[in-house]
Design an enzyme around this catalytic site. Structure first.
Site, PDB file in Angstrom:
ATOM      1  CE  LYS A   1     -13.726  -6.056  22.312  1.00  0.00           C
ATOM      2  NZ  LYS A   1     -12.960  -4.886  22.406  1.00  0.00           N
TER       3      LYS A   1
ATOM      4  CD  GLU B   1      -5.898 -13.107  24.729  1.00  0.00           C
ATOM      5  OE1 GLU B   1      -5.673 -13.727  23.669  1.00  0.00           O
ATOM      6  OE2 GLU B   1      -6.188 -11.900  24.775  1.00  0.00           O
TER       7      GLU B   1
ATOM      8  CB  CYS C   1      -1.183  19.354  51.429  1.00  0.00           C
ATOM      9  SG  CYS C   1      -0.441  19.718  53.026  1.00  0.00           S
TER      10      CYS C   1
ATOM     11  CB  CYS D   1       0.993  16.808  55.588  1.00  0.00           C
ATOM     12  SG  CYS D   1      -0.648  16.320  55.057  1.00  0.00           S
TER      13      CYS D   1
ATOM     14  CD  GLU E   1     -13.024 -21.034  21.449  1.00  0.00           C
ATOM     15  OE1 GLU E   1     -12.131 -20.191  21.675  1.00  0.00           O
ATOM     16  OE2 GLU E   1     -12.935 -21.917  20.584  1.00  0.00           O
TER      17      GLU E   1
ATOM     18  CB  SER F   1      -7.577  -8.524  15.366  1.00  0.00           C
ATOM     19  OG  SER F   1      -8.338  -7.816  14.433  1.00  0.00           O
ATOM     20  CG  LEU F   2     -11.348 -12.671  16.739  1.00  0.00           C
ATOM     21  CD1 LEU F   2     -11.893 -13.149  18.070  1.00  0.00           C
ATOM     22  CD2 LEU F   2     -11.727 -13.644  15.638  1.00  0.00           C
TER      23      LEU F   2
ATOM     24  CG  ASP G   1     -10.842  -2.229  25.339  1.00  0.00           C
ATOM     25  OD1 ASP G   1      -9.842  -1.482  25.358  1.00  0.00           O
ATOM     26  OD2 ASP G   1     -10.822  -3.426  25.679  1.00  0.00           O
TER      27      ASP G   1
ATOM     28  CG  PHE H   1      -9.577   1.215  19.739  1.00  0.00           C
ATOM     29  CD1 PHE H   1      -8.416   1.906  19.431  1.00  0.00           C
ATOM     30  CD2 PHE H   1      -9.852   0.048  19.035  1.00  0.00           C
ATOM     31  CE1 PHE H   1      -7.550   1.454  18.449  1.00  0.00           C
ATOM     32  CE2 PHE H   1      -8.991  -0.417  18.046  1.00  0.00           C
ATOM     33  CZ  PHE H   1      -7.840   0.283  17.761  1.00  0.00           C
ATOM     34  CG  ASP H   2     -13.896  -1.991  19.978  1.00  0.00           C
ATOM     35  OD1 ASP H   2     -12.808  -2.166  19.413  1.00  0.00           O
ATOM     36  OD2 ASP H   2     -14.259  -2.646  20.981  1.00  0.00           O
TER      37      ASP H   2
ATOM     38  CB  CYS I   1      -1.570  18.931  58.173  1.00  0.00           C
ATOM     39  SG  CYS I   1      -1.184  19.704  56.598  1.00  0.00           S
TER      40      CYS I   1
ATOM     41  CB  CYS J   1      -4.056  20.108  54.088  1.00  0.00           C
ATOM     42  SG  CYS J   1      -3.741  18.349  54.295  1.00  0.00           S
TER      43      CYS J   1
ATOM     44  CE  LYS K   1     -12.272 -10.121  21.638  1.00  0.00           C
ATOM     45  NZ  LYS K   1     -11.069  -9.635  22.285  1.00  0.00           N
TER      46      LYS K   1
ATOM     47  CE1 TYR L   1      -7.854 -21.378  14.369  1.00  0.00           C
ATOM     48  CE2 TYR L   1      -5.902 -19.988  14.226  1.00  0.00           C
ATOM     49  CZ  TYR L   1      -6.954 -20.640  13.616  1.00  0.00           C
ATOM     50  OH  TYR L   1      -7.107 -20.548  12.261  1.00  0.00           O
TER      51      TYR L   1
ATOM     52  CG  ASP M   1      -9.400  -7.722  28.062  1.00  0.00           C
ATOM     53  OD1 ASP M   1      -8.707  -7.587  27.038  1.00  0.00           O
ATOM     54  OD2 ASP M   1      -9.855  -6.765  28.703  1.00  0.00           O
TER      55      ASP M   1
HETATM   56  S1  IVH Z   1      -9.485 -16.778  18.174  1.00  0.00           S
HETATM   57  C1  IVH Z   1      -8.001 -16.328  13.892  1.00  0.00           C
HETATM   58  N1  IVH Z   1     -10.450 -17.170  20.582  1.00  0.00           N
HETATM   59  O1  IVH Z   1      -9.018 -11.713  20.933  1.00  0.00           O
HETATM   60  C2  IVH Z   1      -8.682 -16.370  15.225  1.00  0.00           C
HETATM   61  N2  IVH Z   1      -9.225 -15.170  20.177  1.00  0.00           N
HETATM   62  O2  IVH Z   1      -9.724  -9.424  19.195  1.00  0.00           O
HETATM   63  C3  IVH Z   1      -7.821 -15.863  16.268  1.00  0.00           C
HETATM   64  N3  IVH Z   1      -8.966 -13.745  22.155  1.00  0.00           N
HETATM   65  O3  IVH Z   1      -6.098 -11.587  19.010  1.00  0.00           O
HETATM   66  C4  IVH Z   1      -8.406 -15.544  17.560  1.00  0.00           C
HETATM   67  N4  IVH Z   1     -10.064 -15.036  23.554  1.00  0.00           N
HETATM   68  O4  IVH Z   1      -5.886 -12.338  21.459  1.00  0.00           O
HETATM   69  C5  IVH Z   1      -9.752 -16.338  19.774  1.00  0.00           C
HETATM   70  N5  IVH Z   1     -11.328 -17.681  22.661  1.00  0.00           N
HETATM   71  C6  IVH Z   1     -10.632 -16.846  21.878  1.00  0.00           C
HETATM   72  C7  IVH Z   1     -10.087 -15.644  22.339  1.00  0.00           C
HETATM   73  C8  IVH Z   1      -9.393 -14.813  21.459  1.00  0.00           C
HETATM   74  C9  IVH Z   1      -9.377 -13.917  23.420  1.00  0.00           C
HETATM   75  C10 IVH Z   1      -8.211 -12.560  21.686  1.00  0.00           C
HETATM   76  C11 IVH Z   1      -7.024 -12.876  20.804  1.00  0.00           C
HETATM   77  C12 IVH Z   1      -7.259 -12.126  19.538  1.00  0.00           C
HETATM   78  C13 IVH Z   1      -8.230 -11.072  19.974  1.00  0.00           C
HETATM   79  C14 IVH Z   1      -9.065 -10.576  18.841  1.00  0.00           C
END
Ligand code: IVH
Length: 681
Positions: A321, A182, A433, A439, A116, A90-91, A40, A43-44, A418, A415, A118, A235, A120
């Site tokens: 994160k 989630e 092996c 074995c 809140e 997404s966020l 992750d 990627f980020d 054996c 090995c 997050k 949400y 996974d």
């Molecule tokens: S709010 C428009 N709250 O994180 C706001 N997302 O990277 C929508 N996720 O697609 C998301 N915990 O699958 C929100 N407490 C939380 C979350 C959460 C996990 C996930 C969610 C979203 C992704 C974004």
């Protein structure tokens, strides 16, 4: 000077294109294959770099860039694809607390922030129409998602809320209500699932998120139920909901009985937000599910509205994160472990360290090349990390570390179990092996695979019992299972008459397991569950399979040369032939049931043929012809190539296809001849 600048510019432009390709591929592996190759974090980082470059070169902007859309999990036509009422975004995220402070500092003063966890897992959108749960959509590509309602209904907290009634001052339930959350596979269930998959020699899930995602896309709800998904909702959207704050809406959902996390806090200052982050950075290790950060949301809905959205994410929310945890420790010794398939893996034995809630003492070193790349040896101080992947890994060493034991790494030549000389298969990184016949870990592995759920499914005969009976000399190979006597088991420590009878009943029942699963259970290298099914459909008994040629085998879908050779090699081994004789004598199904044999005959009609459909037809639709081709064992392809066997040609066949077919000398067949061919065979 000018030249130099444009060189750099050109490089950066190329980098934009390169990053877009890499990120698209990473998205596909993550969301569709559930088998990520990038962490992750990586990627980020790539995503942030691409965002930066696109800002610097606005003329390179593109609506199709991965910065402009979310990754897609849409998976073919297994589920109904439905357009989201509101796009699923997404966020924005960061690993940097200073950036969180910066984000907060640009919000209106006095703003309230809801913090809140997050979670996974993967996001889900539940639709309630007039109080009834009607759909459960995955995020899909953000615009449309797959309806996986029947799988979501295996989650008890949702199954008990298929209808909702007005509560509090509410006169009637909203006409339309959408709850987002989630879906997660708790750690314990994830670990159990991977243990089962390991025993069945199926690929392991890298982390609970991938496991949850793979599970939600299964077609068999009973299997989904067995795996044990859970959900947290975070949400709400819809008509006639409280209009003031996000927190109030969460409270409403909680009152209805929906699963809302308790780890939610309204914060009024940077300090309060940081306290929340710091508290959960360690406390999250005690949670039953995976979390990868904290989500900060503007509480006031009016303020949310005025902040609005970018193409991909709301401006009123951001995710912090957690960094993957890493620790420094000493590499004591490199040992070697022999797996079920004979692959020898180097293992790092470490001074124990605490990492993401568990004590780590061992880490895989994968293979010889990996050890050489890290350039580590016994005595080094090494960094161990436990990120999204479950197996801790060594990511590097302290530069000035001293090798105290030896300065050049030597992979063993024989090995450790054996003593057989190891072989390195060309093109593979692994040493293996080759002694699969005697074995010990390989024998035990074969036995465990044979009895596993998806193979012979012998109840009560798990890995531990197999170990015990193996050590006692009662089991050497899979055919020995059918020679076990009640006393063999009942006299073992921890066993009695009852448990022995149960195991024997399981063994007896396994004699009814159909031929395709028996073939899978034999454990021929690279012949997995699906491949075994396909082979068994074409070759309906062990005897016909024994004499199959390379051409016949490779004509089966998904069977390449390597697999075909493994199958043929299996029958060249005397030891295997002896096992087959004893399995046959025991009454194990080495031949297909009569109705399967008829299907198999059908399958052989078009076996190995690739057919292109073109034009319009009178007797059946194109889709029906497609199905027929598959039913009779052929392959349907979209375009004409030298691999095409013939073209099923209707009226008004496309001129391009006709030209191509002519130039390649590919025959055309009309629908009448095609149908006659199927029925006559
Ligand atoms: S709010 C428009 N709250 O994180 C706001 N997302 O990277 C929508 N996720 O697609 C998301 N915990 O699958 C929100 N407490 C939380 C979350 C959460 C996990 C996930 C969610 C979203 C992704 C974004």
């Amino acid at each position: 000077m000018m030249d130099l600048f444009s060189d750099i510019e050109q490089q950066e432009r190329d980098e934009i294109l390169q990053l877009r390709r890499e990120l698209e591929e990473a998205n596909r592996l993550y969301y569709v294959e559930n088998a990520p190759t990038l962490s992750d974090r990586d990627f980020d980082e790539k995503m942030h770099r691409l965002q930066e470059l696109e800002k610097a070169y606005p003329e390179m902007a593109s609506k199709t860039s991965p910065t402009q859309h979310v990754g897609s999990d849409l998976g073919g036509s297994k589920f109904e694809t439905v357009a989201h009422r509101y796009p699923m975004l997404s966020l924005g995220n960061t690993y940097n607390k200073a950036e969180i402070e910066d984000w907060l500092s640009h919000l209106p003063s006095g703003v309230e922030i809801v913090c809140e966890l997050k979670y996974d897992g993967l996001s889900i959108s539940l639709w309630y129409e007039h109080g009834h749960l009607t759909r459960a959509l995955t995020r899909g590509d953000g615009v449309q998602g797959d309806d996986v309602l029947r799988n979501i209904l295996t989650i008890s907290s949702i199954a008990s809320l298929q209808t909702i009634a007005p509560i509090g001052m509410m006169r009637q339930v909203p006409d339309f209500l959408e709850l987002r959350g989630e879906v997660l596979l708790p750690w314990a269930n994830f670990e159990r699932l991977n243990r089962e998959r390991e025993a069945a020699e199926e690929p392991l899930f890298a982390n609970p998120r991938n496991a949850a995602s793979g599970t939600l896309k299964l077609l068999d709800p009973e299997e989904v139920r067995r795996r044990g998904l859970i959900t947290y909702l975070y949400y709400l959207l819809g008509d006639n909901l409280p209009e003031t704050t996000h927190y109030e809406r969460l409270q409403l959902a909680r009152d209805w009985g929906f699963p809302i996390s308790d780890a939610v806090r309204v914060c009024r200052s940077v300090d309060e937000v940081m306290d929340f982050i710091n508290f959960w950075d360690t406390e999250r290790r005690n949670l039953p599910v995976a979390t990868d950060g904290i989500v900060l949301k503007v509480n006031n809905l009016q303020q949310q509205k005025s902040l609005g959205y970018t193409a991909k994410s709301p401006r009123w929310a951001i995710a912090y994160k957690f960094p993957a945890e890493k620790q420094l420790t000493t590499l004591r010794k490199i040992t070697f472990q022999v797996g079920r398939t004979g692959v020898v893996t180097p293992v790092a034995n470490l001074d124990p360290v605490q990492l993401s809630g568990t004590m780590v003492q061992r880490a895989t070193l994968h293979n010889e090349d990996f050890v050489r790349q890290l350039n580590i040896c016994e005595g080094d101080h090494v960094w161990v990390e436990k990120g999204g992947e479950i197996i801790p890994k060594i990511i590097g060493k302290v530069d000035d570390a001293q090798c105290t034991i030896h300065d050049d790494f030597h992979f063993i030549e024989t090995c450790p179990e054996c003593g057989t000389k190891l072989v390195r298969v060309e093109g593979e990184a692994a040493w293996r092996c080759p002694n699969s016949a005697t074995c010990p870990p390989q024998l035990k592995g074969k036995l465990e695979h044979f009895v596993s759920r998806k193979a012979m499914n012998i109840d009560g005969l798990g890995a531990e019992t197999i170990d015990l009976l193996f050590e006692q000399g009662l089991l050497h190979d899979i055919a020995d299972i059918y020679a076990l006597q009640k006393d063999d088991i009942a006299t073992q420590e921890g066993f009695g008459d009852k448990s022995a009878e149960k195991i024997l009943a399981g063994i007896e029942a396994s004699k009814q397991v159909p031929w395709a699963r028996v073939l899978f259970a034999l454990g021929i290298r690279m012949v997995g569950e699906t491949t075994a099914k396909k082979i068994a459909r074409r070759f309906t008994s062990i005897d016909s399979l024994q004499w199959a040629t390379l051409e016949e085998l490779t004509a089966i879908e998904d069977v390449g040369e390597q697999i075909a050779q493994n199958v043929m090699a299996y029958f060249l081994d005397e030891h295997n032939l002896d096992i087959l004789l004893r399995l046959r004598a025991a009454g194990v199904q080495l031949i297909a049931a009569p109705e399967d044999a008829i299907n198999a005959e059908q399958q052989s009609v078009l076996a190995g043929k690739t057919i292109v459909i073109s034009g319009t037809f009178a007797k059946h639709s194109r889709d029906e012809y497609k199905d027929m081709i598959e039913q009779y064992g052929g392959r349907n392809a979209g375009s004409v190539s030298s691999k095409t066997s013939f073209i099923l040609a209707g009226e008004n066949m496309g001129p391009e296809k006709r030209k191509k077919a002519e130039s390649l000398g590919i025959p055309l067949m009309n629908e009448d001849d095609f149908l006659t061919m199927l029925t006559e065979n």
